[in-house]
Structure formats: structure tokens, C-alpha cells
Design an enzyme around this catalytic site. Sequence first.
Site, short mmCIF file in Angstrom:
data_model
loop_
_atom_site.label_atom_id
_atom_site.label_comp_id
_atom_site.label_asym_id
_atom_site.label_seq_id
_atom_site.Cartn_x
_atom_site.Cartn_y
_atom_site.Cartn_z
N LYS A 46 -2.19 -8.11 0.72
CA LYS A 46 -0.91 -8.20 -0.06
C LYS A 46 -0.55 -9.27 -0.66
O LYS A 46 -0.92 -10.19 -0.44
CB LYS A 46 0.12 -7.72 1.07
CG LYS A 46 -0.20 -6.37 1.98
CD LYS A 46 0.89 -5.98 3.07
CE LYS A 46 0.68 -4.59 3.66
NZ LYS A 46 1.76 -4.57 4.63
N TYR A 59 2.84 4.55 -0.82
CA TYR A 59 3.30 4.30 0.45
C TYR A 59 4.14 5.79 0.51
O TYR A 59 5.17 5.91 1.33
CB TYR A 59 4.38 3.20 0.38
CG TYR A 59 3.73 1.90 0.68
CD1 TYR A 59 2.90 1.87 2.11
CD2 TYR A 59 3.74 0.83 0.03
CE1 TYR A 59 2.32 0.67 2.18
CE2 TYR A 59 2.91 -0.18 0.21
CZ TYR A 59 2.38 -0.47 1.28
OH TYR A 59 1.90 -1.71 1.71
N PHE A 87 13.08 1.44 5.05
CA PHE A 87 12.43 0.28 4.79
C PHE A 87 11.82 0.62 3.53
O PHE A 87 10.97 -0.36 2.85
CB PHE A 87 11.28 -0.15 5.61
CG PHE A 87 10.58 0.83 6.24
CD1 PHE A 87 9.40 0.92 5.73
CD2 PHE A 87 10.57 1.30 7.61
CE1 PHE A 87 8.19 1.70 6.31
CE2 PHE A 87 9.82 2.19 8.05
CZ PHE A 87 8.75 2.58 7.17
N ARG A 134 -9.43 -2.16 11.35
CA ARG A 134 -8.12 -1.82 12.03
C ARG A 134 -8.22 -3.03 13.10
O ARG A 134 -7.07 -3.65 13.36
CB ARG A 134 -7.92 -0.62 12.42
CG ARG A 134 -7.65 0.45 11.07
CD ARG A 134 -6.49 -0.04 10.34
NE ARG A 134 -5.36 0.00 11.13
CZ ARG A 134 -4.16 -0.37 10.84
NH1 ARG A 134 -4.01 -0.01 9.46
NH2 ARG A 134 -3.07 -0.39 11.24
N THR A 139 0.45 -4.17 13.34
CA THR A 139 1.41 -4.13 12.14
C THR A 139 2.33 -5.46 12.22
O THR A 139 2.51 -6.28 11.37
CB THR A 139 2.06 -2.78 11.85
OG1 THR A 139 1.24 -1.66 11.68
CG2 THR A 139 3.15 -3.05 10.67
N ARG A 149 -3.91 -10.76 11.21
CA ARG A 149 -2.56 -10.86 11.40
C ARG A 149 -2.26 -12.02 12.56
O ARG A 149 -0.98 -12.55 12.54
CB ARG A 149 -1.75 -9.56 11.56
CG ARG A 149 -1.59 -8.76 10.41
CD ARG A 149 -1.35 -7.48 10.69
NE ARG A 149 -1.01 -6.60 9.32
CZ ARG A 149 -1.26 -5.21 9.35
NH1 ARG A 149 -1.32 -4.56 10.38
NH2 ARG A 149 -1.35 -4.60 8.36
N ASN A 190 3.12 -9.20 6.25
CA ASN A 190 1.76 -9.14 7.42
C ASN A 190 0.57 -9.20 6.69
O ASN A 190 -0.22 -8.88 7.30
CB ASN A 190 2.13 -7.61 8.51
CG ASN A 190 2.11 -6.62 7.47
OD1 ASN A 190 1.68 -6.46 6.35
ND2 ASN A 190 2.52 -5.67 8.22
N HIS A 202 -3.15 -4.73 4.27
CA HIS A 202 -2.93 -3.29 4.34
C HIS A 202 -4.66 -2.76 4.64
O HIS A 202 -5.15 -3.22 4.36
CB HIS A 202 -2.30 -2.40 3.39
CG HIS A 202 -2.70 -0.93 3.50
ND1 HIS A 202 -1.74 -0.26 3.95
CD2 HIS A 202 -3.66 -0.01 2.78
CE1 HIS A 202 -2.29 0.92 3.97
NE2 HIS A 202 -3.33 0.83 3.40
N GLU A 257 -6.65 6.74 -0.44
CA GLU A 257 -6.16 5.18 -0.78
C GLU A 257 -7.38 4.76 -1.91
O GLU A 257 -7.07 4.00 -2.89
CB GLU A 257 -6.11 4.35 0.26
CG GLU A 257 -4.91 4.65 0.92
CD GLU A 257 -4.61 4.04 2.19
OE1 GLU A 257 -3.34 3.93 2.65
OE2 GLU A 257 -5.60 3.44 2.83
#
Length: 154
Positions: A12, A52, A60, A88, A94, A105, A115, A118, A131
Amino acid sequence: MSNDERTFVMVKPDGVQRGLIGEITSRFEHRGLKLVGAKAIQLDRELAEEHYAEHEGKPFFEGLVDFITSAPVFAMVWEGKDATHQVRRMVGETDPAESPPGTIRGDYGLDLGRNLIHASDHEDPGSNEREIELFFDDDELLDYEQVTAEWQYE
């Protein structure tokens, strides 16, 4: 390999701005995953909203779209045995405060809204394909034999 799958990962804007692309990428390489697509891009609002879409209408959502379009991102497709689940686990929770040390993270994140990364949802098998198709054309994804595979898989 017949059990290989592809998974989508995106560093990100905060990860890009903090110079963590190489560090994050090297973690996946060291794990043994194969990079089959990568590019730095600036998301426009339309792509961000589509990416998203499952969060549309949530409080949010607007902040999320504003953030992801605020600076470049680094989009990647990784391939390997159970790649989505592996990625993951490496990414962590998250909320970075809930992520153990050793996860991306947990090691580099401090704030839920920043964070760093993604990764496709391993509980939603269709999220990978959706995606990947949003961010990559077929001709941007490579198909090659990873020479180390025989040392990684039985």
C-alpha cells in the site's frame, strides 16, 4: 506443480513511501514463492472503489479509497503451493497491534489505517482471481519454471 495457486498482494502507499517494497518482496521470495507479476501503479478512484467494493457503504470506505489513491502502490502476483494461505500468515492481522513479531505487519506496522500491505482473502477463493484480473492483464503474468522448486517441494 499441480497444487500451485496464484495470489494477489499489494504494498500500500504507506509501504511504498516508507521504502519497504524490497523488504516485503524478499520475504515472499525467501519463503519460496514465485513472483509471476509485479508493477508500480497509481490507483485512480474507479479502480480503488472496484477493488474495495465489498466495503462500500461502511463508515471507513471513503477514507480507504482516499488513502489507497494517495500515492503509488506496488501490485504483485505470487505463485506457490497454498500461496494465499501462506501469504496471509506472513502478512499478519489487519491491525498491526494484533500481529505477532515475524509477520510483515507485526514487524513494520503501527496503525490499523496504515497497515502496509493488502493480500487476497484465503477464506474467499474467488478473491484471488478477481483481484488479479483487476490489476493485471494476462500478458503481464509470467509462466516459468522456478529452478529451486525441486528443493522446496517434495
